[in-house]
Design a protein around this motif. Structure first.
Motif, mmCIF file in Angstrom:
data_model
loop_
_atom_site.group_PDB
_atom_site.id
_atom_site.type_symbol
_atom_site.label_atom_id
_atom_site.label_comp_id
_atom_site.label_asym_id
_atom_site.label_seq_id
_atom_site.Cartn_x
_atom_site.Cartn_y
_atom_site.Cartn_z
ATOM 1 N N ASN A 103 0.825 -1.215 0.000
ATOM 2 C CA ASN A 103 0.000 0.000 0.000
ATOM 3 C C ASN A 103 0.858 1.263 0.000
ATOM 4 N N TYR A 108 2.609 -0.173 -5.564
ATOM 5 C CA TYR A 108 1.643 -0.027 -6.658
ATOM 6 C C TYR A 108 2.340 -0.132 -8.008
ATOM 7 N N LEU A 132 -5.264 -3.310 -8.230
ATOM 8 C CA LEU A 132 -5.134 -2.082 -9.010
ATOM 9 C C LEU A 132 -6.429 -1.284 -9.002
ATOM 10 N N HIS A 135 -6.758 0.453 -5.650
ATOM 11 C CA HIS A 135 -5.655 1.345 -5.305
ATOM 12 C C HIS A 135 -5.440 2.467 -6.319
ATOM 13 N N CYS A 136 -6.063 2.390 -7.487
ATOM 14 C CA CYS A 136 -5.795 3.393 -8.511
ATOM 15 C C CYS A 136 -6.681 4.619 -8.337
ATOM 16 N N TRP A 153 -1.543 5.776 -8.894
ATOM 17 C CA TRP A 153 -1.912 5.377 -7.533
ATOM 18 C C TRP A 153 -2.789 6.450 -6.884
#
Length: 295
Positions: A103, A108, A132, A135-136, A153
């Motif tokens: 994280n 990422y 992804l 987290h994107c 990210w």
């Protein structure tokens, strides 16, 4: 009863009387917030077919259909669904490791590089796609012309892991067939007793730029026309068809010319990062067949 002049029907907004299940993916254009309206317009049937399944808000919340044919041109999305249907514990184990240890910006970037270089096996690639997505930036799924995932990210070091949402999905997966296919192939399989729900990339409103790059190649006006024609053919074989789209004038004209009954529903755009630019807009839900066409 049919509307002869093709004018869209203003659908009354009624407070939801049930709790809707959230999907485990973030998805641009997802229909979670429109489920109350869509539930009134999508009729029951033996099988629900979605050529643009996306994040899956509609089928996950369907209690009117016995079986589901769920397709998308995005092969990574379909791989995730298929892997969760077959080996959910393995996908979840890999994903939890990624969520727990990676994280940060470097983590990422490492996952994105392995993903883009095709270095991961089926369950691991599925877990990476889930990682992804969560987290994107804004949960946006976008690819460049080379087919590489290229969203940055979101800088969230403690993202939510959607365990309960994944469990709800896997509980339904045994009734589902997942297919990596375009809308033409998927709609060619629709016939008597089927209900089709299409949620294609929206036609941009005049003076705006729309997002149509969920997969390499995008979605152009020729696709909007071909989609409408494919839906008419599916209806002629006995299927009921429901399509969501923007209220762009040429979309209204296209669907009216093909005999759809049009409904207006209100939607809040969520693709912008600024709350001040997330405006309420009128979307169209077009219906061909069933009680909405007077047949």
């Amino acid at each position: 009863m049919s509307v002869d002049d093709g004018a869209p029907i203003e659908t009354e907004i009624i407070p939801a009387t049930r709790t809707w299940q959230r999907p485990f993916l973030k998805w641009a254009g997802g229909k979670y917030k429109q489920l109350s309206d869509l539930d009134r317009l999508i009729p029951p049937g033996q099988r629900l077919i979605e050529p643009f399944v996306g994040g899956g808000s509609v089928f996950i919340n369907s209690d009117k259909h016995e079986r589901y044919l769920l397709a998308d041109v995005n092969g990574d999305l379909i791989n995730l669904y298929q892997m969760l249907a077959v080996v959910p514990d393995e996908v979840t184990r890999h994903a939890r490791l990624m969520f727990g240890r990676l994280n940060n910006a470097d983590g990422y970037a490492a996952v994105a590089d392995e993903f883009n270089e095709q270095m991961l096996a089926g369950p691991e690639r599925a877990a990476a796609f889930l990682y992804l997505n969560r987290h994107c930036y804004n949960g946006l799924i976008r690819y460049n012309r080379a087919g590489k995932f290229n969203v940055g990210w979101n800088k969230n070091t403690k993202p939510y892991f959607p365990a309960a949402e994944i469990e709800a999905f896997t509980a339904l997966a045994h009734n589902c067939v997942f297919m990596n296919a375009g809308y033409r192939r998927t709609l060619s399989l629709a016939g008597e007793g089927d209900v089709v729900y299409c949620d294609p990339p929206y036609e941009p409103l005049p003076g705006t730029n729309g997002f149509t790059s969920y997969a390499p190649g995008g979605f152009r006006w020729d696709d909007q026309v071909a989609l409408a024609e494919s839906c008419v053919a599916a209806h002629q074989r006995g299927a009921t068809v429901v399509i969501s789209n923007s209220s762009a004038p040429r979309i209204t004209e296209l669907y009216t010319q093909h005999g759809f009954t049009l409904h207006h529903v209100r939607a809040r755009r969520a693709i912008s990062s600024k709350s001040s630019t997330r405006e309420t807009a009128n979307d169209i839900v077009a219906v061909l067949g069933g009680m909405n066409s007077g047949k």
